[in-house]
Design a protein around this motif. Structure first.
Motif, PDB file in Angstrom:
ATOM      1  N   LYS A   6      67.471  22.614  94.417  1.00  0.00           N
ATOM      2  CA  LYS A   6      68.525  23.610  94.635  1.00  0.00           C
ATOM      3  C   LYS A   6      68.330  24.290  95.991  1.00  0.00           C
ATOM      4  O   LYS A   6      67.207  24.411  96.474  1.00  0.00           O
ATOM      5  CB  LYS A   6      68.524  24.650  93.516  1.00  0.00           C
ATOM      6  N   PRO A   7      69.401  24.790  96.600  1.00  0.00           N
ATOM      7  CA  PRO A   7      69.304  25.343  97.952  1.00  0.00           C
ATOM      8  C   PRO A   7      68.894  26.816  97.985  1.00  0.00           C
ATOM      9  O   PRO A   7      69.641  27.665  98.457  1.00  0.00           O
ATOM     10  CB  PRO A   7      70.720  25.147  98.499  1.00  0.00           C
ATOM     11  N   LYS A  39      62.357  14.148  95.384  1.00  0.00           N
ATOM     12  CA  LYS A  39      61.193  13.541  96.036  1.00  0.00           C
ATOM     13  C   LYS A  39      60.776  14.282  97.315  1.00  0.00           C
ATOM     14  O   LYS A  39      59.665  14.127  97.783  1.00  0.00           O
ATOM     15  CB  LYS A  39      61.470  12.071  96.379  1.00  0.00           C
ATOM     16  N   GLN A  40      61.678  15.026  97.923  1.00  0.00           N
ATOM     17  CA  GLN A  40      61.417  15.731  99.192  1.00  0.00           C
ATOM     18  C   GLN A  40      60.868  14.772 100.253  1.00  0.00           C
ATOM     19  O   GLN A  40      59.973  15.113 101.033  1.00  0.00           O
ATOM     20  CB  GLN A  40      60.466  16.909  98.974  1.00  0.00           C
ATOM     21  N   ILE A  41      61.444  13.572 100.287  1.00  0.00           N
ATOM     22  CA  ILE A  41      61.000  12.549 101.234  1.00  0.00           C
ATOM     23  C   ILE A  41      61.202  13.002 102.680  1.00  0.00           C
ATOM     24  O   ILE A  41      60.385  12.726 103.556  1.00  0.00           O
ATOM     25  CB  ILE A  41      61.764  11.228 100.989  1.00  0.00           C
ATOM     26  N   ASP A  42      62.293  13.731 102.946  1.00  0.00           N
ATOM     27  CA  ASP A  42      62.625  14.114 104.315  1.00  0.00           C
ATOM     28  C   ASP A  42      62.104  15.515 104.641  1.00  0.00           C
ATOM     29  O   ASP A  42      62.810  16.344 105.225  1.00  0.00           O
ATOM     30  CB  ASP A  42      64.140  14.052 104.526  1.00  0.00           C
ATOM     31  N   GLY A  43      60.864  15.779 104.248  1.00  0.00           N
ATOM     32  CA  GLY A  43      60.273  17.083 104.507  1.00  0.00           C
ATOM     33  C   GLY A  43      58.816  17.115 104.114  1.00  0.00           C
ATOM     34  O   GLY A  43      58.238  16.109 103.699  1.00  0.00           O
ATOM     35  N   MET A  44      58.205  18.280 104.206  1.00  0.00           N
ATOM     36  CA  MET A  44      56.779  18.435 103.970  1.00  0.00           C
ATOM     37  C   MET A  44      56.426  18.677 102.511  1.00  0.00           C
ATOM     38  O   MET A  44      55.247  18.730 102.155  1.00  0.00           O
ATOM     39  CB  MET A  44      56.243  19.607 104.807  1.00  0.00           C
ATOM     40  N   GLY A  45      57.419  18.839 101.653  1.00  0.00           N
ATOM     41  CA  GLY A  45      57.150  19.111 100.257  1.00  0.00           C
ATOM     42  C   GLY A  45      56.615  17.903  99.521  1.00  0.00           C
ATOM     43  O   GLY A  45      56.826  16.758  99.934  1.00  0.00           O
ATOM     44  N   GLY A  46      55.930  18.156  98.405  1.00  0.00           N
ATOM     45  CA  GLY A  46      55.347  17.083  97.617  1.00  0.00           C
ATOM     46  C   GLY A  46      56.027  16.872  96.281  1.00  0.00           C
ATOM     47  O   GLY A  46      55.463  16.236  95.393  1.00  0.00           O
ATOM     48  N   ALA A  47      57.234  17.427  96.126  1.00  0.00           N
ATOM     49  CA  ALA A  47      58.067  17.198  94.939  1.00  0.00           C
ATOM     50  C   ALA A  47      57.471  17.762  93.654  1.00  0.00           C
ATOM     51  O   ALA A  47      57.759  17.283  92.567  1.00  0.00           O
ATOM     52  CB  ALA A  47      58.372  15.710  94.769  1.00  0.00           C
ATOM     53  N   THR A  48      56.625  18.787  93.763  1.00  0.00           N
ATOM     54  CA  THR A  48      56.160  19.533  92.601  1.00  0.00           C
ATOM     55  C   THR A  48      56.179  21.010  92.978  1.00  0.00           C
ATOM     56  O   THR A  48      56.191  21.363  94.165  1.00  0.00           O
ATOM     57  CB  THR A  48      54.720  19.164  92.191  1.00  0.00           C
ATOM     58  N   PRO A  84      68.432  15.862  95.837  1.00  0.00           N
ATOM     59  CA  PRO A  84      68.917  15.384  94.537  1.00  0.00           C
ATOM     60  C   PRO A  84      68.048  14.272  93.958  1.00  0.00           C
ATOM     61  O   PRO A  84      68.127  13.978  92.764  1.00  0.00           O
ATOM     62  CB  PRO A  84      70.334  14.883  94.838  1.00  0.00           C
ATOM     63  N   TYR A  85      67.200  13.661  94.813  1.00  0.00           N
ATOM     64  CA  TYR A  85      66.306  12.610  94.337  1.00  0.00           C
ATOM     65  C   TYR A  85      64.988  13.181  93.805  1.00  0.00           C
ATOM     66  O   TYR A  85      64.147  12.434  93.300  1.00  0.00           O
ATOM     67  CB  TYR A  85      65.999  11.626  95.463  1.00  0.00           C
TER      68      TYR A  85
END
Length: 396
Positions: free
Chosen positions: A95-96, A56-65, A53-54
């Motif tokens: 989204k999940p 940012k994907q802070i807790d994973g390997m994603g880069g939020a784009t 919901p933020y």
């Protein structure tokens, strides 16, 4: 309640073209994730750090784009004349769900390299020095991609002097050939132009009616003239992504275009199909300054294109959308071709927010239907990190 331990899964983090993603060998995934379904999707969501919901994907390997929220699963091919099967999953950020409806042309550049390094290509097919031709089956869309991967001293060569706008550092060039790129399993009974027209009047209630080229090539794409939307085609990300009304407008256009193309049966289905179709706007050449500060002159390009991916303006250009651009440019009368001068051509160089890109395609008519045998472009790829990703054992 006892805490759940994390598990380790072999993985490689790679850049391919202007995208990044987490690559897996199918055999290395947990048994429940080796087949399509909820377990696989849940695992990949947790690896990437979604839904967040933020944003940012802070807790994973994603880069939020959209360019950095990607996953790839590879296995030795079960198909004749192919080396590896390539499955791409576009992971939603907020989204999940994981969208399996299309390919990633940028990460396609890394598939051959990973397949060789991961032992998925027969050693006899890899020269000690030269170019390895890796035959890829793109499982999402049922198409063949030929990757020409440079090899030095028996190993994949990743460094070099090939420059790609949208990527900071030079690397080794990887040539990609997208064979028969027009989608067959999508709407329109396999036609490159699902409506049967090179240009349609696309009615979008509450917004307007626009001239549009709706094409299935590389990836289903909706092309609209920039000026009809109030743009010039020189826009950078901030001009679109910082405007919530513009993003909502583009998503509405995309949904109606998907319906017109036969990709969905009801408008509300578009929300669960974020990866496809793409929506892009085109314009005739004009001077502008790319996001890197590089000056792009009108004489440097044949046309300008801006495209949205996963609801945001892309920082450069999706590889599959580049195939659509090259294909449409080769067909006289499409909006892409008209923006590029309306002449016959087998290659086009277009301007995007990060710079320019050249893509080649040759189109012919067979029994009244347009066909393209292949589209060609050059990208680059590099391993960023390899080892294992960790996820909580109860997350899938």
């Amino acid at each position: 309640m006892a805490p759940v331990a994390q598990i380790k899964i072999p993985a490689t983090y790679m850049r391919g073209g202007t995208s990044k993603g987490v690559f897996f060998r199918l055999q290395d995934l947990p048994a429940s994730a080796q087949v399509p379904g909820k377990a696989r999707d849940a695992l990949l969501l947790r690896v990437i750090g979604s839904p967040d919901p933020y944003d940012k994907q802070i807790d994973g390997m994603g880069g939020a784009t959209s360019s950095t929220s990607k996953t790839v699963i590879l296995s030795k091919s079960t198909r004749a004349d192919h080396d590896v099967d390539y499955l791409f999953g576009q992971v939603s950020i907020d989204k999940p769900f994981v969208d399996w409806s299309g390919n990633c042309g940028n990460l396609s550049a890394a598939v051959g390299s990973f397949a060789i390094s991961a032992g998925l290509v027969e050693p006899a097919r890899i020269p000690h020095n030269g170019v390895a031709v890796v035959r890829v089956w793109q499982a999402n869309i049922g198409k063949t991609i030929i990757a020409r991967v440079p090899i030095t001293d028996g190993a994949v060569q990743e460094t070099g002097d090939f420059e790609l706008d949208g990527v900071t550092f030079p690397a080794a060039e990887v040539q990609l050939e997208f064979m028969d790129p027009a989608a067959e399993e999508e709407g329109g009974g396999g036609s490159m132009f699902p409506t049967g027209n090179l240009v349609d009047d696309l009615e979008v209630p509450g917004i307007g009616t626009f001239k549009a080229t709706l094409i299935n090539a590389g990836i289903p794409t909706i092309f609209i003239n920039a000026q009809d939307l109030g743009y010039t085609g020189t826009e950078l990300q901030g001009a679109i992504n910082g405007d919530p009304k513009a993003l909502a407008m583009f998503e509405t256009v995309r949904a109606h275009g998907a319906l017109r193309m036969g990709l969905i049966k009801h408008l509300d289905e578009a929300a669960q199909r974020q990866h496809t179709p793409k929506v892009a706007f085109v314009a005739k050449p004009s001077d502008y300054v790319a996001s890197s500060g590089k000056a792009i002159k009108a004489g440097d390009v044949d046309l300008l294109v801006r495209a949205l991916s996963m609801g945001k303006l892309h920082h450069a250009m999706m590889g599959t959308a580049a195939v659509a651009i090259g294909t449409a440019a080769a067909i006289s009368g499409t909006l892409v071709n008209l923006a590029a001068g309306g002449i016959e051509r087998n290659a086009v160089r277009f301007g995007h927010p990060s710079g320019t890109l050249r893509v080649g395609a040759e189109a012919t008519q067979v029994n009244g239907e347009w066909v393209v045998k292949k589209a060609i472009m050059s990208r680059s790829a590099r391993v960023l990190m390899e080892g294992c990703v960790r996820v909580p054992g109860d997350s899938f």
